[in-house]
Motif scaffolding. Sequence first.
Motif: not given
Lengths: 303, 339
Positions: A12-13, A15-20
């Motif tokens: 999740k972390a 993907t979060g970085m990827l999303f941001l």
Amino acid sequence: MRSPKRTFQQRKALTGMLFLAPWAFGFIFFFLVPLVNSAVYSFNDLKASDNGYTLTFEGWSNYHQALYVDATFVRKLTTVVGEMVVNVPLIIIFSLFIAVLLNQKFLGRSLARAIFFLPVILASGVMLSINNAGYMQQIMDANLASNNPAGASVNGFLQSIELKNMMMDIGVNESIVNYLTGAVDRIYEIISQSGVQIIIFLAGLQSISPQLYEASRMEGATGYEAFWKITFPMVSPLILTNLVYTIIDSFLNNAVTQQIDTTAFKTLDFGLSSAMAWIYFAIVAVILAISTFVVSRKVFYHD
Amino acid sequence: MTQQTEAAPGAKLSPAEGKNTAADLYRFKQSAINVNKWSKRLWSLVRAVLLIGMSFVILYPILLKVSTSFKTLEDLTNPTVMWIPERFSLENYKLAIDVMGYFSAIRNSFTLSAVTTILQTLSCAMAGYAFAKLPFRGINILFAGVILTILVPPQTILVPSYVNFKSFDLFGLFHLIFGDGINMLDTYWPFVLMAITGNALKSGLFIYIFRQFFRGISKEIEEAAFVDGAGVFKSFISIMLPNAIPAMVTVMLFAFVWQWNDTFFSSNFLPSMNTLTNATLGFPYKVNVMLGATNQVDPFYASMLVDTGLLLSILPLIVMYLFVQRYFVESIDRTGLVG
């Protein structure tokens, strides 16, 4: 052994970085870099040339120019801030009142809602700019003077001279009378600026659980008491939200921003324009900080 | 409101009478119901007057413009003509459409707004989801950055952005290859780039709305998706986004309208492109020039033309609003904008 929960968190972390990542990229290139550059420009004299531009360091002279030399900047700034201080409480009270009205059940409610949200769409852009540009105003003033019905502006038909005299007769303090009648005179301005605030308050009112009202009615509270003891505390966080929104919104398009714009693109004095923008931002920030500080102490959070 | 206060004297009386309590009670109840009914009626009357009055204030300028735009010059100066013109004419519209280059302006504005709206909604949804559900170390600092983008007036970063887009460059890369930056003014690229990275007009607010919305979606749903074998990305696409449709509708509407109405970025980044806002902004000037060329400028006539132009520029929005206002009004309730 790796626990699946932990890898889930890790994934999740990641993907979060990827999303941001796109946002962070844009934030740096389209916001942070220009912000820093703007601060740099404000201390320099910027000369545009064939390949880019040259900067000459000038210290505080741009700020000095904006505050002490420029004939109109300070005056416009005080006018804009003054108008904001007068308008913001009115807008908040008005939009809360309208939201309470629109939340009740009555015939034609959806039509009334549709009309009241119309300013969100219409009053934000072009109409405002044209009115600000002064051209229309000029014509409208001329029309008002000649009493031409076709061109009479909105301000023309909503004057409150009667009301003013009446209240003066009753013996209300003169400054209060002026404030209130001023509010009536500016009713169009206030209504057209409170569309989004009404929406936010309305959403908040609908999230208050009906049990609270039911219980209070059982205990014998009147509608008036229910408003002050239930509705008002429950929407008080939104008063804060709306306060911030209204302040930011009122600073978005006005005489000062127009002067900043013309200084940059008509007189081509980019340094001075940046200095004005920073003075402006500093004042906005101070006003926001003070008002949020004062209001957030009174705000009630349900949970 | 009045139910309890009005009832109070009656309540004091009824025990004092003593004898025929049942009849008294009945009468008291009836009168209380009556008072209640009447106060309700009075209130709905007051409410109706208030709402109708204020609706009038909102609609008045638009109605005035509509009425003016159909008039001829004779009607304008005719004191017996108030609202409905004697000689119904479309001359104003023809002239305004001509001078503004209306149809090309609409096409440009629509392309610009539609493209940025879609890109902005997607990028802000992704960012908002990450802020709400995919925490990592230091994410709060980034969120402070979002708040900063909301707070800083766009004027502050206007000049550097202008310079930046005038000769666009990444790490000096384009300077190395082409020897110069790329001039992006008068193209859609500044808007596309800013929208795709979620830093366009009011994007901070949209990210905030999405974050509040996704925070309201329960954790169990995404965990269930994970147990069923969906990755984080897949669960975002197939579970979170469909759930977020109310929030997306809201954001799309706001994004479209604000971009459509925006004069600030479009007049600076698209100085010579004929978008609707630019056309409308330049319209009073053009009318002046056009009328001034032939004879003395008649301010009434000029204002009539400007009114028509303004009406034309908001017409597409009004048409759109008629279709989507249902969603607009209702979706807000479900966005979790309120947190």
